[in-house]
Design an enzyme around this catalytic site. Structure first.
Site, PDB file in Angstrom:
ATOM      1  N   ASP A   1       0.858  -1.184   0.000  1.00  0.00           N
ATOM      2  CA  ASP A   1       0.000   0.000   0.000  1.00  0.00           C
ATOM      3  C   ASP A   1       0.889   1.227   0.000  1.00  0.00           C
ATOM      4  OD1 ASP A   1      -2.396   1.356  -0.143  1.00  0.00           O
ATOM      5  OD2 ASP A   1      -2.789   1.296   1.998  1.00  0.00           O
ATOM      6  N   GLY A   2       0.393   2.266  -0.612  1.00  0.00           N
ATOM      7  CA  GLY A   2       1.085   3.542  -0.633  1.00  0.00           C
ATOM      8  C   GLY A   2       0.153   4.610  -0.105  1.00  0.00           C
TER       9      GLY A   2
ATOM     10  N   ASP B   1      -4.394  -2.372  -3.445  1.00  0.00           N
ATOM     11  CA  ASP B   1      -5.675  -1.680  -3.604  1.00  0.00           C
ATOM     12  C   ASP B   1      -5.553  -0.553  -4.633  1.00  0.00           C
ATOM     13  OD1 ASP B   1      -4.331   0.365  -2.269  1.00  0.00           O
ATOM     14  OD2 ASP B   1      -5.533   0.226  -0.451  1.00  0.00           O
TER      15      ASP B   1
ATOM     16  N   ASP C   1      -1.450  -0.287   4.968  1.00  0.00           N
ATOM     17  CA  ASP C   1      -1.912   1.097   5.048  1.00  0.00           C
ATOM     18  C   ASP C   1      -1.366   1.757   6.314  1.00  0.00           C
ATOM     19  OD1 ASP C   1      -3.731   3.368   4.232  1.00  0.00           O
ATOM     20  OD2 ASP C   1      -4.597   2.883   6.185  1.00  0.00           O
TER      21      ASP C   1
END
Length: 154
Positions: A11-12, A74, A134
């Site tokens: 995730d970023g 995502d 996240d």
């Protein structure tokens, strides 16, 4: 051939777009009790850059070539670019008028060393590894000392 398989969750995040950002990675070897987490924060970057950088950095952690890696992300930006083949068309045109060419070039270098597939997961939907990534990404973006995203800031 080594049939090692790893599941990579990435995730970023960026607080502001652009703004301080980070990425989070959780890597789990299939059938082994092996799990590692990685994260890094940057002073000024974008969400898409961090989503893509997370995948690049995870693939770089694979020490042997030809690993079967399933990446869970995502980010439609990353997943669709690869799974729908867009990135290969962009490459043929030298990434003309595309954002983040530095990262896409590096991604393809790492991608071609392994057998990589992608699966999109809905963000913020109680997926445990995605939630962890996240959290890692956001926390990394808040560190007192952040790296410079050279590709973004120059």
């Amino acid at each position: 051939m080594d049939k090692s398989e790893v599941h990579i969750y990435t995730d970023g995040s960026s607080r502001g777009n652009p703004g301080p950002g980070g990425y989070g990675i959780v890597m789990e070897w299939v059938g082994k009790p092996y799990r590692k987490e990685f994260s890094e924060g940057f002073k000024k970057t974008t969400n898409n850059r961090m989503e893509l950088l997370a995948v690049i950095e995870a693939l770089k952690k694979l020490k042997k070539p030809n690993i079967f890696a399933k990446v869970f992300s995502d980010s439609k930006y990353v997943v669709d670019a690869v799974e729908k083949g867009w990135v290969f068309g962009w490459e043929k045109k030298n990434f003309k008028d595309k954002k983040n060419p530095d990262l896409w070039i590096e991604f393809l270098k790492q991608y071609r060393k392994h057998y990589v597939s992608f699966q999109w997961v809905k963000g913020h939907n109680n997926h445990p590894q995605n939630e962890r990534c996240d959290f890692l990404a956001v926390e990394a973006s808040k560190k007192p000392v952040l790296k410079t995203d050279i590709g973004f800031e120059g």
